[in-house]
Design an enzyme around this catalytic site. Structure first.
Site, PDB file in Angstrom:
ATOM      1  CG  HIS A  17       0.495  -1.101  -0.600  1.00 58.01           C
ATOM      2  ND1 HIS A  17      -0.798  -0.702  -0.377  1.00 58.01           N
ATOM      3  CD2 HIS A  17       0.409  -2.159  -1.440  1.00 58.01           C
ATOM      4  CE1 HIS A  17      -1.627  -1.483  -1.045  1.00 58.01           C
ATOM      5  NE2 HIS A  17      -0.929  -2.380  -1.694  1.00 58.01           N
ATOM      6  CE  LYS A  41      -8.933  -4.542  -9.260  1.00 58.18           C
ATOM      7  NZ  LYS A  41      -7.666  -4.349  -8.559  1.00 58.18           N
ATOM      8  NE  ARG A  91      -1.025  -9.433  -0.230  1.00 62.64           N
ATOM      9  CZ  ARG A  91      -2.059  -8.863  -0.795  1.00 62.64           C
ATOM     10  NH1 ARG A  91      -2.867  -8.129  -0.076  1.00 62.64           N
ATOM     11  NH2 ARG A  91      -2.318  -9.030  -2.071  1.00 62.64           N
ATOM     12  CB  SER A 129      -6.235  -1.911  -0.572  1.00 58.06           C
ATOM     13  OG  SER A 129      -4.911  -1.515  -0.745  1.00 58.06           O
TER      14      SER A 129
HETATM   15  P1  ADP Z   1      -3.074  -5.082  -7.177  1.00 56.21           P
HETATM   16  O1  ADP Z   1      -4.503  -4.747  -7.489  1.00 56.21           O
HETATM   17  O2  ADP Z   1      -2.133  -4.910  -8.336  1.00 56.21           O
HETATM   18  O3  ADP Z   1      -2.846  -6.360  -6.417  1.00 56.21           O
HETATM   19  P2  ADP Z   1      -2.507  -3.779  -4.712  1.00 56.21           P
HETATM   20  O4  ADP Z   1      -2.506  -2.322  -4.431  1.00 56.21           O
HETATM   21  O5  ADP Z   1      -3.475  -4.622  -3.978  1.00 56.21           O
HETATM   22  O6  ADP Z   1      -2.658  -3.878  -6.254  1.00 56.21           O
HETATM   23  O7  ADP Z   1      -1.052  -4.373  -4.499  1.00 56.21           O
HETATM   24  C1  ADP Z   1       0.070  -3.888  -5.160  1.00 56.21           C
HETATM   25  C2  ADP Z   1       1.281  -4.735  -4.800  1.00 56.21           C
HETATM   26  O8  ADP Z   1       1.501  -4.676  -3.400  1.00 56.21           O
HETATM   27  C3  ADP Z   1       1.152  -6.216  -5.118  1.00 56.21           C
HETATM   28  O9  ADP Z   1       2.431  -6.704  -5.490  1.00 56.21           O
HETATM   29  C4  ADP Z   1       0.704  -6.812  -3.824  1.00 56.21           C
HETATM   30  O10 ADP Z   1       1.053  -8.183  -3.727  1.00 56.21           O
HETATM   31  C5  ADP Z   1       1.506  -5.977  -2.854  1.00 56.21           C
HETATM   32  N1  ADP Z   1       0.895  -5.921  -1.527  1.00 56.21           N
HETATM   33  C6  ADP Z   1      -0.403  -5.710  -1.215  1.00 56.21           C
HETATM   34  N2  ADP Z   1      -0.593  -5.747   0.122  1.00 56.21           N
HETATM   35  C7  ADP Z   1       0.625  -5.979   0.666  1.00 56.21           C
HETATM   36  C8  ADP Z   1       1.093  -6.179   2.003  1.00 56.21           C
HETATM   37  N3  ADP Z   1       0.258  -6.166   3.052  1.00 56.21           N
HETATM   38  N4  ADP Z   1       2.407  -6.397   2.183  1.00 56.21           N
HETATM   39  C9  ADP Z   1       3.238  -6.443   1.126  1.00 56.21           C
HETATM   40  N5  ADP Z   1       2.858  -6.321  -0.151  1.00 56.21           N
HETATM   41  C10 ADP Z   1       1.581  -6.081  -0.388  1.00 56.21           C
END
Ligand code: ADP
Length: 159
Positions: A17, A41, A91, A129
């Protein structure tokens, strides 16, 4: 002024992120990283307030980044914040279907909001996450995967 929104769960924010935040804040005048409050959720590991605090601590070196939370439709929040860009990270191919669907739905209801995808650095393409939460639960190493502040929070949470 061009405002972008980077929405997500951020439970917790990871280095993947952070990479997207650091790259996308150079593309807009202001970037709002917005934690989605989703009543459908599970509660998750961290509360919304804790996620916000970790994001604030981890982005304090970035002057045009603001941290917020929202509930309801992303495009309504974008209108409220006068934002014209939504940033999402991609990703792998597995993200594409869900992300395309969301972008198309949003385009349908708010044509003036553009979704912009940034492709993850290869070294973060496996990182999520949920993987971090799992590693933390089962005593795996996660120091290299999250900002230092988050790492400390994870350790104290699981003690
Ligand atoms: P959501 O529940 O909306 O997927 P996340 O917090 O998991 O929320 O992810 C938010 C955004 O960050 C999404 O666009 C996701 O694809 C992106 N994202 C998550 N992990 C990574 C990563 N390792 N590298 C780049 N982008 C990421």
């Amino acid at each position: 002024m061009k405002t972008g929104i980077y929405p997500g769960s951020f439970d917790p924010v990871t280095n993947g992120h952070m990479d997207i935040i650091e790259r996308s804040c150079k593309l807009v005048d202001k970037l709002i990283v917005a934690v989605l409050i989703n009543p459908n959720k599970d509660a998750g590991l961290f509360s919304i307030e804790e996620r916000i605090e970790m994001l604030k601590e981890s982005t304090k070196h970035l002057l045009n980044v603001e941290i917020d939370s929202f509930s309801g439709l992303l495009v309504d929040y974008a209108h409220y914040k006068n934002a014209s860009i939504v940033v999402r990270g991609l990703r792998a191919i597995m993200d594409l279907e869900r992300e395309m669907q969301m972008a198309q739905i949003n385009k349908n209801i708010a044509a003036e909001v553009e979704t912009v995808f940034l492709v993850t650095r290869a070294k973060y393409s496996f990182l999520s996450s949920s993987a971090v939460r799992e590693l933390a639960l089962f005593n795996g190493a996660f120091d290299d995967l999250v900002p230092a502040y988050v790492s400390a929070k994870l350790k104290s949470k699981l003690e």
